[in-house]
Write a protein that holds these residues in place. Structure first.
Motif, PDB file in Angstrom:
ATOM      1  N   VAL A  41       0.837  -1.213   0.000  1.00 30.87           N
ATOM      2  CA  VAL A  41       0.000   0.000   0.000  1.00 30.87           C
ATOM      3  C   VAL A  41       0.865   1.253   0.000  1.00 30.87           C
ATOM      4  O   VAL A  41       0.730   2.128  -0.859  1.00 30.87           O
ATOM      5  N   GLY A  83      -5.528   0.085  -6.711  1.00 31.37           N
ATOM      6  CA  GLY A  83      -4.644  -0.587  -5.766  1.00 31.37           C
ATOM      7  C   GLY A  83      -5.145  -0.492  -4.338  1.00 31.37           C
ATOM      8  O   GLY A  83      -5.183  -1.497  -3.607  1.00 31.37           O
ATOM      9  N   GLU A  86      -8.117  -2.601  -3.556  1.00 31.93           N
ATOM     10  CA  GLU A  86      -7.857  -4.025  -3.769  1.00 31.93           C
ATOM     11  C   GLU A  86      -8.792  -4.603  -4.830  1.00 31.93           C
ATOM     12  O   GLU A  86      -9.343  -5.695  -4.692  1.00 31.93           O
ATOM     13  N   GLU A  88     -10.115  -5.976  -8.608  1.00 34.29           N
ATOM     14  CA  GLU A  88      -9.671  -7.044  -9.497  1.00 34.29           C
ATOM     15  C   GLU A  88      -8.858  -6.469 -10.657  1.00 34.29           C
ATOM     16  O   GLU A  88      -9.061  -5.311 -11.060  1.00 34.29           O
ATOM     17  N   SER A 178      -2.941  -9.945 -10.747  1.00 33.20           N
ATOM     18  CA  SER A 178      -3.150  -9.948  -9.302  1.00 33.20           C
ATOM     19  C   SER A 178      -4.077  -8.812  -8.871  1.00 33.20           C
ATOM     20  O   SER A 178      -4.109  -7.759  -9.506  1.00 33.20           O
ATOM     21  N   PRO A 179      -4.809  -9.017  -7.775  1.00 33.39           N
ATOM     22  CA  PRO A 179      -5.677  -7.941  -7.279  1.00 33.39           C
ATOM     23  C   PRO A 179      -4.860  -6.821  -6.652  1.00 33.39           C
ATOM     24  O   PRO A 179      -3.707  -7.015  -6.242  1.00 33.39           O
ATOM     25  N   GLY A 180      -5.466  -5.644  -6.577  1.00 34.71           N
ATOM     26  CA  GLY A 180      -4.786  -4.518  -5.962  1.00 34.71           C
ATOM     27  C   GLY A 180      -4.515  -4.743  -4.494  1.00 34.71           C
ATOM     28  O   GLY A 180      -5.145  -5.593  -3.846  1.00 34.71           O
ATOM     29  N   GLY A 181      -3.564  -3.980  -3.962  1.00 35.67           N
ATOM     30  CA  GLY A 181      -3.231  -4.091  -2.548  1.00 35.67           C
ATOM     31  C   GLY A 181      -2.252  -5.191  -2.223  1.00 35.67           C
ATOM     32  O   GLY A 181      -2.019  -5.498  -1.051  1.00 35.67           O
ATOM     33  N   THR A 182      -1.657  -5.804  -3.264  1.00 37.74           N
ATOM     34  CA  THR A 182      -0.680  -6.866  -3.051  1.00 37.74           C
ATOM     35  C   THR A 182       0.669  -6.472  -3.647  1.00 37.74           C
ATOM     36  O   THR A 182       0.751  -5.615  -4.527  1.00 37.74           O
ATOM     37  N   PHE A 185       0.778  -7.202  -7.343  1.00 35.57           N
ATOM     38  CA  PHE A 185       0.081  -6.176  -8.139  1.00 35.57           C
ATOM     39  C   PHE A 185       1.029  -5.020  -8.439  1.00 35.57           C
ATOM     40  O   PHE A 185       1.114  -4.547  -9.576  1.00 35.57           O
ATOM     41  N   ASN A 186       1.736  -4.550  -7.413  1.00 37.19           N
ATOM     42  CA  ASN A 186       2.687  -3.457  -7.628  1.00 37.19           C
ATOM     43  C   ASN A 186       3.774  -3.844  -8.615  1.00 37.19           C
ATOM     44  O   ASN A 186       4.164  -3.039  -9.469  1.00 37.19           O
TER      45      ASN A 186
END
Length: 239
Positions: A41, A83, A86, A88, A178-182, A185-186
């Motif tokens: 985050v 992000g 979180e 999709e 990947s979903p946001g917040g991971t 994902f970044n």
């Protein structure tokens, strides 16, 4: 298109632009988003702080903005929102595809306006001596021919955004899983950023360069001016 004279507009610092909008965000997302560092985050927030800060800094320095810079800023905010919520990965694909499509639609919608986006991007007083050129368009036949040149250039500009949208869709669909917040994902957003820059810049710039070349060729024929005579005097000083 701003009516301020060219000498009052500061040129954009290309290296600072690349550093703040590309290099530094990618490095933060890639190497500082792990749980043992900033975390996903705060890593995302830190990465996006660079282009957001640059947008406001550049606006304050140059007092100049256009639809691309505004959409770029919105794109950054949407990436952060996806992000932080979180969401999709499909929302990243939608965002990446929709942004250039919306600009292409605006190009079409403003085609017949005095301050069309075509004139903002290509036929503007930062590149051309617009007043001199318009002074040479002194017959109805030349006006019709110039309108025809603008029409073709406008469609080429639209085509560049359609190509961008298609490539964005393909790349985002392939890269972001990947979903946001991971952390992943970044990492994927970082990869998408540099891959998109490499893959999309080439074909879209090629279309824009061809559109500009074709427009210059038409202007030379219509006005009787040589290439340097079409340019704003700022570009020919010292030659």
């Amino acid at each position: 298109m701003s009516d301020a004279p060219l000498p009052n507009k500061k040129p954009e610092n290309f290296l600072v632009n690349i550093a703040c909008n590309l290099a530094l965000p990618i490095l933060v997302l890639k190497y500082l988003s792990g749980e043992d560092r900033l975390g996903p985050v705060y890593g995302l927030v830190a990465a996006l702080a660079f282009p957001v800060g640059y947008f406001f800094w550049d606006l304050a320095q140059r007092k100049n903005y256009n639809i691309i810079s505004i959409f770029g800023f919105l794109n950054i905010l949407l990436t952060g929102g996806i992000g932080l919520m979180e969401a999709e990965p499909k929302w990243v694909v939608l965002k990446e595809t929709a942004m250039p499509l919306m600009i292409g639609i605006l190009v079409l919608a403003t085609a017949n306006r005095k301050n069309s986006l075509l004139k903002t991007f290509l036929f503007n007083d930062q590149i051309f001596d617009v007043e001199k050129i318009q002074g040479h368009i002194d017959t109805p036949e030349k006006e019709v021919a110039l309108a025809s040149q603008f029409k073709v250039a406008n469609w080429l500009l639209v085509a560049s955004f359609l190509v961008s949208a298609l490539l964005n869709f393909v790349l985002a669909s392939y890269i972001v899983k990947s979903p946001g917040g991971t952390e992943t994902f970044n990492q994927e957003i970082a990869t998408l950023t540099w891959v998109s820059w490499l893959v999309i810049t080439g074909p879209t710039m090629a279309i824009l360069i061809f559109a500009l070349w074709r427009l210059v060729k038409g202007l030379k024929t219509l006005t009787g001016l040589e290439f340097e005579g079409l340019l704003h005097e700022q570009h020919t000083q010292g030659k």
